[in-house]
Write an enzyme that holds these catalytic residues in place. Sequence first.
Site, PDB file in Angstrom:
ATOM      1  CG  HIS A 171      13.479  25.349  24.200  1.00 27.59           C
ATOM      2  ND1 HIS A 171      14.060  26.000  25.252  1.00 27.59           N
ATOM      3  CD2 HIS A 171      12.156  25.516  24.344  1.00 27.59           C
ATOM      4  CE1 HIS A 171      13.132  26.522  26.007  1.00 27.59           C
ATOM      5  NE2 HIS A 171      11.959  26.242  25.477  1.00 27.59           N
TER       6      HIS A 171
ATOM      7  NE  ARG B 152      18.975  45.136  40.394  1.00 22.09           N
ATOM      8  CZ  ARG B 152      18.935  45.493  39.115  1.00 22.09           C
ATOM      9  NH1 ARG B 152      19.650  46.510  38.700  1.00 22.09           N
ATOM     10  NH2 ARG B 152      18.205  44.834  38.261  1.00 22.09           N
TER      11      ARG B 152
ATOM     12  CD  GLU C 189      20.258  51.586  38.920  1.00 24.75           C
ATOM     13  OE1 GLU C 189      20.044  50.934  37.900  1.00 24.75           O
ATOM     14  OE2 GLU C 189      19.605  51.444  39.974  1.00 24.75           O
TER      15      GLU C 189
ATOM     16  CG  ASP D 296      17.807  52.363  35.152  1.00 26.57           C
ATOM     17  OD1 ASP D 296      16.949  52.635  34.294  1.00 26.57           O
ATOM     18  OD2 ASP D 296      17.748  51.344  35.865  1.00 26.57           O
TER      19      ASP D 296
ATOM     20  CB  CYS E 106      26.714  45.988  37.362  1.00 30.97           C
ATOM     21  SG  CYS E 106      25.460  47.049  38.056  1.00 30.97           S
TER      22      CYS E 106
HETATM   23  C1  PEP Z   1      21.479  49.459  34.996  1.00 28.08           C
HETATM   24  O1  PEP Z   1      20.532  50.245  35.110  1.00 28.08           O
HETATM   25  O2  PEP Z   1      22.516  49.727  34.358  1.00 28.08           O
HETATM   26  C2  PEP Z   1      21.410  48.130  35.619  1.00 28.08           C
HETATM   27  C3  PEP Z   1      22.466  47.338  35.664  1.00 28.08           C
HETATM   28  O3  PEP Z   1      20.218  47.728  36.121  1.00 28.08           O
HETATM   29  P1  PEP Z   1      18.997  47.234  35.206  1.00 28.08           P
HETATM   30  O4  PEP Z   1      19.513  47.155  33.782  1.00 28.08           O
HETATM   31  O5  PEP Z   1      18.578  45.938  35.747  1.00 28.08           O
HETATM   32  O6  PEP Z   1      18.020  48.332  35.401  1.00 28.08           O
HETATM   33 MG    MG Z   2      18.994  49.853  36.584  1.00 29.40          MG
END
Ligand code: PEP
Ligand code: MG
Length: 549
Positions: free
Chosen positions: A188, A330, A429, A453, A500
Amino acid sequence: MIVCSGKSVFEGIAIGPIHVYKKEEQSVKRTKVTDLDAEVARYTAARETAIEQLQALHDKAVVEVGESGAEIFEAHQLMVEDGDYIDSVENIIRTQGVNAEYAVAQTGDNFALMFSEMDDEYFRGRAADIKDITERLITILSGGAGGGLDSDEPGIIVADDLAPSETVQMDKDKILAFVTVHGSANSHTSILAKTMSIPALVTCDISLEDTDGKLAVVDGYEGVIYIDPNPEILAQKKEALAKEQEKKELLLQLKGKENVTLDGQKINIYANIGNTKDLALVRKNDANGIGLFRSEFIYLGSDDYPTEDQQFAIYKQVAETMAGKKVIIRTLDIGADKQADYFELPHEENPAMGLRAIRICLTRPEIFKTQLRALLRASAYGKLAIMFPMIISVEEVKKIKEIVAEVEKELDAADIKYDHDIELGIMIETPAAVMIADELAEEVDFFSVGTNDLTQYTLAIDRQNQTLDSFYDSHHPAILKMLKMIVDAAHRHNAWAGICGELGADLTLTKEFLAMGFDELSVSPGRVLPIRKIVLETDVAEYKKSKGE
Ligand code: PEP
Ligand code: MG
């Protein structure tokens, strides 16, 4: 000049005198006591004082390093109140007829040993926390003052090891860097150093003898401390430090600025979060909103399905804290690498391509509806948007919208308020979603590309498999082409598009994303200002011209 190396926990450069942090010697004597009840009462009182001290430290840390940095002091309070620890101390006092200091020291040693022998690295790290609370209790029982620093000047703190409570009690303005002989990168204290953005080295082969007061340079990029640096090294590092400080100041000046390019193109820079503790960082880095709240972490941190009310409280807190700024939550993306036992998901040969994310929600609508009710209820307290992961078809989106409409109808019937104009979006994705992006865009308000993904499924490379790293090309032309297809499809149907996944934070692509026309990038909080800097310096038309577009 002496050069010592260690494991760097936080990158950065610090130059200043070394302050050796000395722990107060806790020599605990074993003495016989006759009034055992009084001795147990003395221990109980010391525990109460420890809880008060830890609460005060927690409150101080919340202000200085945020909620996640302060968490450790809550954990320490729980340790002080741990039933097994208390039983052990009281048992030693009563059965051996000894003083509370000795019983606490003995218990602390036993528990620390037990943790340090565990296989799990996380639990091994907790041995240091046990020692920390034990020392606190002994200090209170013996009326001591604890360890400390002799100097009031800012300096590089060098210690054998540092407990989180010692770290947080130090005056932050006086700490230029931390260097410890022991300590793990997962401790920590290391986490606090990162949160405080202070260069830090652990497991450093430095000697505490004869180093106090000497001039030193800590280079967190190289993982090195130079004691009595020679003039060349000193000049070189001073220059690097000046450049680093200049960069930091420039970034801070960007707080409160709009993300607009030289030729007037705007983009939203949002932050990704996994829990409410990250909110302090979102605000500190001045993100325009939250572009991805990975709600599955609520499920992963729970032993059973989180209830509607539990989820509502969390989503409401996020919505309220962001005070009208957009918060995209999400829906649960469980499965693949994120498993929660109580879901009792079947064993699968290829879990990344298995029953995960929206597929679970559509096959188990009761779980989905609970989350949707919580989300819609929370939408009355801020500007929420809902986003669905792992979409491959228009039918899925239509089904989702039907379920959302059902939940809305139930809320209407119960006269429960929610945002009737809440935005609904999907994550792009899968290559399938890219190919039918036009049809999907007609159904939703926005797209957010999950490049993590999307890259995995497009390049057929398991994102969890480190041995494939050399094949994983995040700038693969197929991905860049897809990104352009996605944003164009969204705009053709009046939807907006963002990214994202991790690629959104890739500073070498920020200009490219602007040129593609993305409306939003959602990145880890610490990346918000570096991206803003690039946006402010970019002329998109010029950039496109330079590429022959
Ligand atoms: C992604 O797949 O880019 C994403 C933002 O979701 P995660 O990384 O949580 O699968
Ligand atoms: Mg993802």
